[in-house]
Design an enzyme around this catalytic site. Structure first.
Site, PDB file in Angstrom:
ATOM      1  N   GLU A 167       0.745  -1.284  -0.080  1.00 36.41           N
ATOM      2  CA  GLU A 167      -0.054  -0.193   0.116  1.00 36.41           C
ATOM      3  C   GLU A 167       0.818   1.267  -0.024  1.00 36.41           C
ATOM      4  O   GLU A 167       1.860   1.564   0.931  1.00 36.41           O
ATOM      5  CB  GLU A 167      -0.914   0.145   1.323  1.00 36.41           C
ATOM      6  CG  GLU A 167      -2.199  -0.779   1.197  1.00 36.41           C
ATOM      7  CD  GLU A 167      -2.991  -0.614   2.271  1.00 36.41           C
ATOM      8  OE1 GLU A 167      -4.048  -0.929   2.178  1.00 36.41           O
ATOM      9  OE2 GLU A 167      -2.801   0.208   3.331  1.00 36.41           O
ATOM     10  N   CYS A 168       0.949   2.190  -0.967  1.00 35.82           N
ATOM     11  CA  CYS A 168       1.121   3.297  -1.172  1.00 35.82           C
ATOM     12  C   CYS A 168       2.766   3.202  -0.999  1.00 35.82           C
ATOM     13  O   CYS A 168       3.493   3.003  -1.839  1.00 35.82           O
ATOM     14  CB  CYS A 168       0.640   4.360   0.059  1.00 35.82           C
ATOM     15  SG  CYS A 168       1.204   5.989  -0.192  1.00 35.82           S
ATOM     16  N   GLY A 169       3.333   3.367   0.236  1.00 39.47           N
ATOM     17  CA  GLY A 169       4.828   3.411   0.332  1.00 39.47           C
ATOM     18  C   GLY A 169       5.347   1.832  -0.010  1.00 39.47           C
ATOM     19  O   GLY A 169       6.426   1.722  -0.595  1.00 39.47           O
ATOM     20  N   SER A 219      -0.903  -0.920  -4.797  1.00 39.80           N
ATOM     21  CA  SER A 219      -1.379   0.443  -5.128  1.00 39.80           C
ATOM     22  C   SER A 219      -1.277   1.510  -4.103  1.00 39.80           C
ATOM     23  O   SER A 219      -1.048   1.474  -2.913  1.00 39.80           O
ATOM     24  CB  SER A 219      -2.937   0.640  -5.610  1.00 39.80           C
ATOM     25  OG  SER A 219      -3.713   0.351  -4.176  1.00 39.80           O
TER      26      SER A 219
END
Length: 437
Positions: free
Chosen positions: A329-331, A429
């Site tokens: 997720e993200c990072g 994502s």
């Protein structure tokens, strides 16, 4: 017995509500009150400080992203052994989105009304005096089902300044229960997503003690506690939220990977999952007997060189992905890519499990609620599963050539298109999942 609660809110961000909340949490906790912190809306940073101040895990309450059953479950579970709820609002008290989500518009005022919690309004009165009374009166009458119970004045310059502002507030029919003078020494360090994380803050306990001393000296703690209202009764539902992605979850957990919501971990555990933390920054790989790897968000861009040279982590993650799922997720998503370029323009080689390149060299804010539908089966569920969450990052995607993972729309229902990627058993994502839709 569910304890009473009080929501600390303000007309806007930057008014001083976090200063008051942290000082109040620590002051009450050290006096023997079992005070349960909560945070309105999607926020990873503030709850970490809440937990350090109160000695209890702080949970997010989000009416746009969370279903009613999950909200009720979190309040019942968190308050089961507490004396008092102290909630911290996000942005301004009435700020939300135009269209309701799972349980509301995401505003702190909506949560206050839903829970039955009165509001303690923090007013930054720098640059005004009696006019603060007009602000307070406007807030008190803006929404009939939200009760402003009292006011704390912040950034007070002098006794005369206090007297004039107090007169305006009291003429508006509200009690002043605290007067905080200007004090630049108590400001906590900040970063682009908010405060620097709790576990990164130098001498955090000393800072929290100083905040508690400051709040205790300038606020009437007994009067503030007396403002709390009865938490509105709701069904004692057992809703653990999102299903766990596996029975044994290897969770990246260190300064680069810290953005995971406490309600998700608690829900996974209640459903029988085991969380197995490991540290990529310490060049650790996931547990060999784990079923899935979960790489949460955080600040990998601040640790690009260390992550790039964490060869054992890279090798172990690639080996794991040959037979079992990995999700970022993200990072965590960025670390699954080929290259991450930091704010100085230095490119760092990442794990290469996704065909993705991201950069902070040219910052671009991406912010908002997201309703996401899976375009294919993955650890979050079968194709067609819908989940709610948010996106908040400053990175730019330079290249993303994998099969898309989600189809997403924003809080207004506007279709934003594809998001994220999948390659083999690896998915990721920028989307942070909060609850099933």
């Amino acid at each position: 017995m569910i304890p009473p609660g009080l929501l600390i809110a303000a007309p806007r961000s930057g008014s001083g509500k976090t200063t008051l909340v942290l000082g109040l949490l620590r002051a009450l906790a050290r006096s023997g009150v079992a005070v349960q912190p909560m945070k309105c809306g999607p926020d990873y940073i503030d709850p970490g400080f809440h937990a350090a101040a109160a000695g209890r895990v702080s949970y997010n309450l989000d009416s746009w992203a969370m279903r009613s059953d999950l909200l009720d479950s979190l309040v019942h579970q968190a308050g089961a052994d507490a004396d008092l709820f102290i909630g911290e609002a996000l942005m301004g008290l009435f700020d939300g989105v135009a269209h309701d989500g799972a349980s509301g518009d995401g505003s702190s005022s909506g949560l206050a009304a839903r829970q039955g919690w009165p509001v303690l309004l923090v007013l930054d009165i720098s640059g005004q005096s009696q006019s603060a009374g007009a602000v307070a009166k406007g807030f008190a009458g803006f929404r009939p089902d939200v009760r402003i119970a009292g006011v704390v004045l912040n950034k007070v310059a002098s006794p005369r300044h206090e007297a004039l502002a107090r007169r305006g507030i009291e003429e508006a029919g509200l009690p002043v229960v605290g007067v905080l003078p200007r004090n630049a020494d108590l400001v906590l360090p900040e970063r682009h997503l908010g405060l620097v994380q709790a576990d990164e803050t130098v001498e955090l306990d000393r800072r929290l003690e100083a905040l508690a001393d400051f709040v205790a000296a300038h606020c009437d703690l007994n009067a503030i506690r007396a403002l709390a209202g009865t938490t509105r009764p709701s069904p004692a539902v057992e809703d653990a939220g999102l299903r766990p992605p596996g029975q044994r979850i290897a969770l990246a957990r260190d300064a680069a990977f810290s953005f995971v919501y406490p309600h998700l971990l608690a829900g996974w555990r209640r459903q029988g999952a085991e969380i197995l933390p490991f540290s990529p920054l310490a060049d650790e790989g996931p547990a060999e007997d784990a079923d899935v790897v979960w790489l949460p968000g955080g600040y990998p861009e601040l640790h690009g060189a260390r992550l790039a040279t964490a060869t054992r982590f890279h090798k172990a993650l690639r080996l794991f992905a040959e037979t079992r799922p990995v999700h970022g997720e993200c990072g965590g998503y960025m670390v699954l890519g080929q290259v991450l370029t930091d704010a100085d323009g230095t490119a760092h080689r990442m794990t290469g499990l996704l065909d993705l390149e991201t950069s902070f060299a040219k910052r671009r804010m991406n912010l908002g609620y997201r309703l996401a539908e899976l375009k294919q089966d993955c650890t979050l569920g079968p194709k067609g599963t819908r989940v709610r969450g948010h996106e908040f990052h400053y990175s730019t995607t330079l290249r993303a050539d994998d099969a898309p993972l989600f189809e997403v729309s924003d809080a207004n229902g506007t279709l934003l298109g594809a998001l994220g990627g999948r390659r083999g058993r690896v998915t990721g994502s920028f989307f942070h999942v909060i609850d099933k839709a």
